[in-house]
Design a protein around this motif. Sequence first.
Motif, PDB file in Angstrom:
ATOM      1  N   SER A 161      -4.101   4.461  15.184  1.00  0.00           N
ATOM      2  CA  SER A 161      -5.152   3.596  15.577  1.00  0.00           C
ATOM      3  C   SER A 161      -4.523   2.430  16.597  1.00  0.00           C
ATOM      4  CB  SER A 161      -6.067   2.820  14.385  1.00  0.00           C
ATOM      5  OG  SER A 161      -4.823   2.149  13.749  1.00  0.00           O
ATOM      6  N   THR A 218       0.711  13.020  15.082  1.00  0.00           N
ATOM      7  CA  THR A 218      -0.616  12.506  15.116  1.00  0.00           C
ATOM      8  C   THR A 218      -1.638  13.385  14.505  1.00  0.00           C
ATOM      9  OG1 THR A 218      -1.387  13.055  17.363  1.00  0.00           O
ATOM     10  CG2 THR A 218      -0.144  10.699  17.041  1.00  0.00           C
ATOM     11  N   HIS A 227      -2.775   6.154   4.852  1.00  0.00           N
ATOM     12  CA  HIS A 227      -3.212   4.756   5.416  1.00  0.00           C
ATOM     13  C   HIS A 227      -2.103   4.378   6.630  1.00  0.00           C
ATOM     14  CE1 HIS A 227      -5.506   3.450   1.809  1.00  0.00           C
ATOM     15  NE2 HIS A 227      -6.130   4.573   2.326  1.00  0.00           N
ATOM     16  N   ALA A 228      -0.982   4.763   6.373  1.00  0.00           N
ATOM     17  CA  ALA A 228       0.090   4.465   7.088  1.00  0.00           C
ATOM     18  C   ALA A 228      -0.015   5.241   8.525  1.00  0.00           C
ATOM     19  CB  ALA A 228       1.675   4.482   6.587  1.00  0.00           C
ATOM     20  N   GLN A 272      -2.609   6.471   9.535  1.00  0.00           N
ATOM     21  CA  GLN A 272      -3.915   6.104  10.225  1.00  0.00           C
ATOM     22  C   GLN A 272      -3.855   4.951  11.259  1.00  0.00           C
ATOM     23  OE1 GLN A 272      -6.638   8.174  10.429  1.00  0.00           O
ATOM     24  NE2 GLN A 272      -6.045   9.638   8.756  1.00  0.00           N
ATOM     25  N   ALA A 273      -2.921   4.041  10.329  1.00  0.00           N
ATOM     26  CA  ALA A 273      -2.701   2.814  11.371  1.00  0.00           C
ATOM     27  C   ALA A 273      -1.778   2.913  12.455  1.00  0.00           C
ATOM     28  CB  ALA A 273      -1.820   1.860  10.369  1.00  0.00           C
ATOM     29  N   ILE A 274      -0.751   3.945  12.161  1.00  0.00           N
ATOM     30  CA  ILE A 274      -0.007   4.213  13.582  1.00  0.00           C
ATOM     31  C   ILE A 274      -0.885   4.762  14.737  1.00  0.00           C
ATOM     32  CG2 ILE A 274       1.503   6.018  14.308  1.00  0.00           C
ATOM     33  CD1 ILE A 274       3.014   5.637  11.600  1.00  0.00           C
ATOM     34  N   SER A 277      -2.638   0.125  15.242  1.00  0.00           N
ATOM     35  CA  SER A 277      -2.519  -1.102  14.570  1.00  0.00           C
ATOM     36  C   SER A 277      -0.961  -1.343  13.680  1.00  0.00           C
ATOM     37  CB  SER A 277      -3.891  -1.458  13.292  1.00  0.00           C
ATOM     38  OG  SER A 277      -3.401  -0.289  12.496  1.00  0.00           O
ATOM     39  N   SER A 278      -0.208  -0.362  13.871  1.00  0.00           N
ATOM     40  CA  SER A 278       1.032  -0.143  13.241  1.00  0.00           C
ATOM     41  C   SER A 278       2.055   0.251  14.472  1.00  0.00           C
ATOM     42  CB  SER A 278       1.109   0.762  12.054  1.00  0.00           C
ATOM     43  OG  SER A 278       2.496   0.870  11.837  1.00  0.00           O
ATOM     44  N   THR A 279       3.058  -0.312  14.663  1.00  0.00           N
ATOM     45  CA  THR A 279       4.320   0.190  15.734  1.00  0.00           C
ATOM     46  C   THR A 279       5.131   1.100  15.015  1.00  0.00           C
ATOM     47  OG1 THR A 279       5.462  -1.639  14.932  1.00  0.00           O
ATOM     48  CG2 THR A 279       4.070  -2.007  16.752  1.00  0.00           C
ATOM     49  N   ASP A 280       5.079   1.567  13.792  1.00  0.00           N
ATOM     50  CA  ASP A 280       5.801   2.820  13.280  1.00  0.00           C
ATOM     51  C   ASP A 280       5.735   3.882  14.046  1.00  0.00           C
ATOM     52  OD1 ASP A 280       6.809   0.889  11.401  1.00  0.00           O
ATOM     53  OD2 ASP A 280       5.509   1.537   9.662  1.00  0.00           O
ATOM     54  N   ASP A 317       0.674  -1.126  -0.122  1.00  0.00           N
ATOM     55  CA  ASP A 317      -0.143   0.031  -0.015  1.00  0.00           C
ATOM     56  C   ASP A 317       0.871   1.279   0.075  1.00  0.00           C
ATOM     57  OD1 ASP A 317      -1.709   1.898   0.478  1.00  0.00           O
ATOM     58  OD2 ASP A 317      -2.750   1.052   2.241  1.00  0.00           O
TER      59      ASP A 317
END
Length: 445
Positions: free
Chosen positions: A27, A37, A20-21, A23-25, A29-32, A15
């Motif tokens: 939320s 924010t 998206h990256a 949003q994942a951070i 769901s990503s540890t990056d 992706d």
Amino acid sequence: MSITFVPAPAVPPLDASVDHAIQAIVSGSSTDATCTTDLAVGPWDFDTRPGYGPGSSMGDVIPTGAPRQGELPAAYREASEEDLDRRIRAAKATLGDRVVILGHFYQREEVVQHADYVGDSFQLATAAKGRADAEAIVFCGVHFMAETADLLSRPEQAVILPNLAAGCSMADMADIDQVEECWEQLEEVFGDLEAIDADGRVPVIPVTYMNSSAAIKGFVGRHGGIVCTSSNAETVLEWAFERGRRVLFFPDQHLGRNTAKAMGVPLEQMPMWNPRRALGGSSADELLDSRVILWHGFCSVHRRFTVGQIDQARAEHPGVQVIVHPECPMEVVDAADEAGSTEYIRRAIDAATEPTTFAIGTEINLVRRLAAQYPQHEIFCLDPVVCPCSTMYRIHPGYLAWVLEELVAGRTPNRITVTGDVADPARVALERMLAAKPPVVAGAR
């Protein structure tokens, strides 16, 4: 006994979306990591506030009176990604060839996918010049790029910047009043700046990077100077040295220093000009001995890259190929394997015939897009923190949908125009740039 072969599960494509990256951070769901924010919310939350917005330039001081964007209607702020995509495609289909959309390499993926042309600022300005049939040019980039497109397009064509708050902190680091004052102080040191010596050269030639305002380009055109890109900076400096004893280079100190150093100019002959100090902070003797006077400006995206990041990439990925942009600090360029423009980076990856690991020192949107486009390679950004260009990120699909639907309705929002007194000399400087083509080297990318 029969053996049944079960195909391996398909690897999902990477992706490319930085949004998206992020949003994942946010939320969890990503540890990056991300630099802020605030990048997860719509840029319209920041349009009424002074500043460049969240991202790499958020710490830079924005000039008083910088353009602000009016309120985006709620229908666009509240629309889903899928709805905005549908509306953009429908508006594009209705407008047809009447409108051309230009997307800079550093734009978010959700915008770039709708662009008719994708490239760097110079490539897109050239594309704008080549689409004389279009009634409107929607430039998904930043303010100075839209100005350049207006300079090179037909007078009746409308150049539109989807979000007026999408400026450039580097370009803002050299405003016309500061540059005029610098020129006056240099005249006190060098004498008549138009006086030609026995070798046919004037005391100083002004050179501005493409990443500058139309007013600065106009100043350069009026004073015998030239515009450069990151691709032809060396050729432009050679042009300038043939005509002047020294060069005043702005606004990016790093591109000027890296280019001149590669040409053999000693660092001690490249004093810095700080516009807030008398004689830029140098002595008259230092200026008289100079070859390149560097303006105190920089790109906040490329200043994030460090030698430590390169060392870590080499330790974790033996054999990694490190390529950085020449807007990076000198020590980073020196530590990398290669340095070049965004187009140079793209071509270097495209030319790799064997699977290769690349660590790239440039804006994260381009790096993620390259990683998705070339899955045979491992491509990652030198900076592990997800931190896009603050101002490029101000162009959201919501703004693109808005301007396109306004055009469908017969209205022309956010038109960027350059007045004639600035435009005429600015075009002179740009035409000199267009004529300064780097030599073609066999085998070069």
